[in-house]
Design a protein around this motif. Structure first.
Motif, PDB file in Angstrom:
ATOM      1  N   ILE A  54      -2.200  -1.774   5.758  1.00 19.60           N
ATOM      2  CA  ILE A  54      -1.952  -0.332   5.698  1.00 19.60           C
ATOM      3  C   ILE A  54      -1.281   0.117   6.993  1.00 19.60           C
ATOM      4  O   ILE A  54      -1.733  -0.227   8.090  1.00 19.60           O
ATOM      5  CB  ILE A  54      -3.252   0.444   5.464  1.00 19.60           C
ATOM      6  CG1 ILE A  54      -3.813   0.124   4.069  1.00 19.60           C
ATOM      7  CG2 ILE A  54      -3.042   1.956   5.611  1.00 19.60           C
ATOM      8  CD1 ILE A  54      -5.162   0.757   3.787  1.00 19.60           C
TER       9      ILE A  54
ATOM     10  N   TRP B 174      -4.915   5.429  -0.305  1.00 21.51           N
ATOM     11  CA  TRP B 174      -3.874   4.429  -0.457  1.00 21.51           C
ATOM     12  C   TRP B 174      -4.200   3.541  -1.654  1.00 21.51           C
ATOM     13  O   TRP B 174      -5.352   3.117  -1.824  1.00 21.51           O
ATOM     14  CB  TRP B 174      -3.775   3.552   0.786  1.00 21.51           C
ATOM     15  CG  TRP B 174      -3.497   4.297   2.058  1.00 21.51           C
ATOM     16  CD1 TRP B 174      -4.371   5.066   2.767  1.00 21.51           C
ATOM     17  CD2 TRP B 174      -2.258   4.333   2.782  1.00 21.51           C
ATOM     18  NE1 TRP B 174      -3.770   5.578   3.891  1.00 21.51           N
ATOM     19  CE2 TRP B 174      -2.479   5.147   3.926  1.00 21.51           C
ATOM     20  CE3 TRP B 174      -1.015   3.745   2.590  1.00 21.51           C
ATOM     21  CZ2 TRP B 174      -1.472   5.389   4.856  1.00 21.51           C
ATOM     22  CZ3 TRP B 174      -0.016   3.988   3.529  1.00 21.51           C
ATOM     23  CH2 TRP B 174      -0.247   4.800   4.650  1.00 21.51           C
TER      24      TRP B 174
ATOM     25  N   TRP C 298       0.848  -1.203   0.000  1.00 21.80           N
ATOM     26  CA  TRP C 298       0.000   0.000   0.000  1.00 21.80           C
ATOM     27  C   TRP C 298       0.877   1.245   0.000  1.00 21.80           C
ATOM     28  O   TRP C 298       1.786   1.378   0.812  1.00 21.80           O
ATOM     29  CB  TRP C 298      -0.902   0.024   1.231  1.00 21.80           C
ATOM     30  CG  TRP C 298      -1.981  -1.015   1.236  1.00 21.80           C
ATOM     31  CD1 TRP C 298      -1.998  -2.175   1.964  1.00 21.80           C
ATOM     32  CD2 TRP C 298      -3.200  -0.997   0.485  1.00 21.80           C
ATOM     33  NE1 TRP C 298      -3.143  -2.877   1.712  1.00 21.80           N
ATOM     34  CE2 TRP C 298      -3.916  -2.173   0.810  1.00 21.80           C
ATOM     35  CE3 TRP C 298      -3.758  -0.097  -0.425  1.00 21.80           C
ATOM     36  CZ2 TRP C 298      -5.150  -2.485   0.262  1.00 21.80           C
ATOM     37  CZ3 TRP C 298      -4.993  -0.396  -0.981  1.00 21.80           C
ATOM     38  CH2 TRP C 298      -5.684  -1.573  -0.639  1.00 21.80           C
ATOM     39  N   TYR C 299       0.593   2.146  -0.936  1.00 22.48           N
ATOM     40  CA  TYR C 299       1.268   3.448  -1.000  1.00 22.48           C
ATOM     41  C   TYR C 299       0.216   4.552  -1.052  1.00 22.48           C
ATOM     42  O   TYR C 299      -0.850   4.382  -1.664  1.00 22.48           O
ATOM     43  CB  TYR C 299       2.133   3.546  -2.261  1.00 22.48           C
ATOM     44  CG  TYR C 299       3.272   2.570  -2.342  1.00 22.48           C
ATOM     45  CD1 TYR C 299       4.420   2.733  -1.569  1.00 22.48           C
ATOM     46  CD2 TYR C 299       3.220   1.484  -3.217  1.00 22.48           C
ATOM     47  CE1 TYR C 299       5.477   1.837  -1.658  1.00 22.48           C
ATOM     48  CE2 TYR C 299       4.276   0.586  -3.315  1.00 22.48           C
ATOM     49  CZ  TYR C 299       5.397   0.770  -2.536  1.00 22.48           C
ATOM     50  OH  TYR C 299       6.443  -0.116  -2.634  1.00 22.48           O
ATOM     51  N   VAL C 300       0.544   5.686  -0.471  1.00 16.57           N
ATOM     52  CA  VAL C 300      -0.356   6.840  -0.571  1.00 16.57           C
ATOM     53  C   VAL C 300      -0.231   7.441  -1.962  1.00 16.57           C
ATOM     54  O   VAL C 300       0.876   7.702  -2.445  1.00 16.57           O
ATOM     55  CB  VAL C 300      -0.025   7.885   0.504  1.00 16.57           C
ATOM     56  CG1 VAL C 300      -0.782   9.186   0.233  1.00 16.57           C
ATOM     57  CG2 VAL C 300      -0.381   7.353   1.888  1.00 16.57           C
TER      58      VAL C 300
ATOM     59  N   SER D 277       5.978   7.328  -1.305  1.00 17.82           N
ATOM     60  CA  SER D 277       5.467   6.546  -2.425  1.00 17.82           C
ATOM     61  C   SER D 277       6.430   6.698  -3.590  1.00 17.82           C
ATOM     62  O   SER D 277       6.570   7.802  -4.139  1.00 17.82           O
ATOM     63  CB  SER D 277       4.076   7.035  -2.835  1.00 17.82           C
ATOM     64  OG  SER D 277       3.161   6.903  -1.767  1.00 17.82           O
TER      65      SER D 277
END
Length: 373
Positions: free
Chosen positions: A137, A123, A21-23, A276
């Motif tokens: 997350i 996300w 998970w990345y923003v 990210s």
């Protein structure tokens, strides 16, 4: 600890895992009225919301001729229209309309990425969607807790994302890069402890009976007008895979029990950071400074955000210069000092995630799942 010597990190190690998970954006950046283009972990995406407010992330390339969907427009309750020939896609990425024909090619679709809204962020999961577990997350609960107040910004970093993680895992650089605000000699003089597990790394440092640096002196006086004297200062850096670092920071009047858990005579903040990767030489750095005192003061919120923004601008300049030096010396082996211990564990966790994704058995497991073997 002793000098850790070379190895573990090289200038060539600039990759990132996809199953993570990345923003992609602050939650307020993405609306149902507009399209937002982002590249996360090498995947070009178009972000928007349905009329019901649900966030959507689709591959930013039309099935027909690869025109960027982010240049198109929102149509209907949940669809986006290609700017080139008008093909429409719903929130699942399936084409719902083609120009000049009633029959829609069943292969006409674009990738739809899992999206979760949490902690004031959106996300996305750029990897295998069947593995997108929201429980993975990273915890950034201070971001939307009523017990904390604050705000932040986004930095478009022209450097590899791992360099930003290195920077945050070793705060002794504050003594040299941020000498006019939060740096002081005691940072490199103080000892620290490092703990880790499969997904997290924590670096803890206490500095007792010291003069507060300018940034923290001001914050003490915001809460305790006219404060003078020594403080106990702490930095507790907590990393959670793949790219989130939350730093418990603060100072308290010296000798009032902060190291033992009583921070009532001090000021406490959380520096919330999540990185990210865009590609191997750039990243989006989302940050906020949250505090648990004077919660109703918008003045303090603004002053802290702008003050931290200035501090992070100094980091950005250093990281950009470092990336240029890496590009000029791509075979250089990084050397590690005692202060790099936390960052080394972070890099090992990231590398293990990448190797797990690329293991030959991973592809067989996916095949077997699809065939029932």
């Amino acid at each position: 600890m002793t000098d850790l010597g070379p190895g573990g990190a090289t200038a060539k190690n600039m990759q990132f895992p996809l199953d993570a998970w990345y923003v992609a954006a602050w939650d307020h950046e993405v609306t149902s009225a507009a399209l937002t283009a982002r590249t996360i972990a090498g995947k070009s995406m178009v972000l928007y919301r349905t009329d019901e407010g649900r966030p959507v992330a689709l591959a930013d390339a039309c099935w027909h001729r690869l025109a960027p969907l982010s240049m198109g427009k929102r149509v209907g309750s949940d669809q986006v229209q290609c700017p080139y020939h008008g093909l429409r896609y719903n929130s699942a990425g399936r084409c719902t309309s083609m120009p000049s024909q009633d029959t829609i090619n069943p292969s006409a679709m674009v990738a739809s990425f899992p999206v979760e809204q949490r902690y004031r962020f959106l996300w996305v999961w750029p990897g295998d969607p069947t593995l997108a577990d929201p429980s993975l997350i990273a915890d950034m609960s201070q971001m939307d807790s009523p017990d904390w107040a604050g705000d932040g910004r986004t930095i478009d970093v022209q450097a590899n994302w791992l360099l930003v993680l290195d920077n945050l895992m070793d705060l002794t650089h504050e003594e040299f890069v941020h000498s006019s605000s939060i740096g002081q000699d005691e940072l490199s003089e103080a000892g620290f402890d490092v703990t880790h597990d499969e997904r997290t790394v924590t670096v803890s440092r206490w500095m007792r009976g010291i003069d507060p640096p300018p940034f923290w002196r001001k914050n003490m006086r915001d809460r305790f007008p006219g404060f003078e004297g020594k403080v106990d200062r702490w930095q507790i850096i907590h990393y959670e895979a793949p790219g989130t670092i939350c730093i418990d920071v603060g100072v308290a009047e010296a000798g009032t029990g902060a190291p033992e858990g009583d921070r009532s005579r001090g000021v406490n903040g959380y520096v919330m950071n999540t990185m990210s990767p865009v590609d191997e030489r750039s990243a989006l750095y989302f940050w906020a400074f949250m505090r648990n005192y004077c919660l109703d003061s918008q003045l303090i919120t603004t002053q802290l955000r702008e003050g931290v923004h200035g501090v992070f601008g100094e980091d950005e300049a250093m990281l950009t210069a470092q990336q240029k030096a890496i590009d000029a010396n791509p075979d250089h082996e990084f050397y590690n000092l005692n202060i790099d211990a936390g960052g080394m564990w972070v890099r090992r966790i990231v590398q293990r995630m990448i190797e797990t994704e690329r293991a030959p058995s991973r592809g067989f497991d996916a095949f077997a799942a699809g065939t029932g073997r």
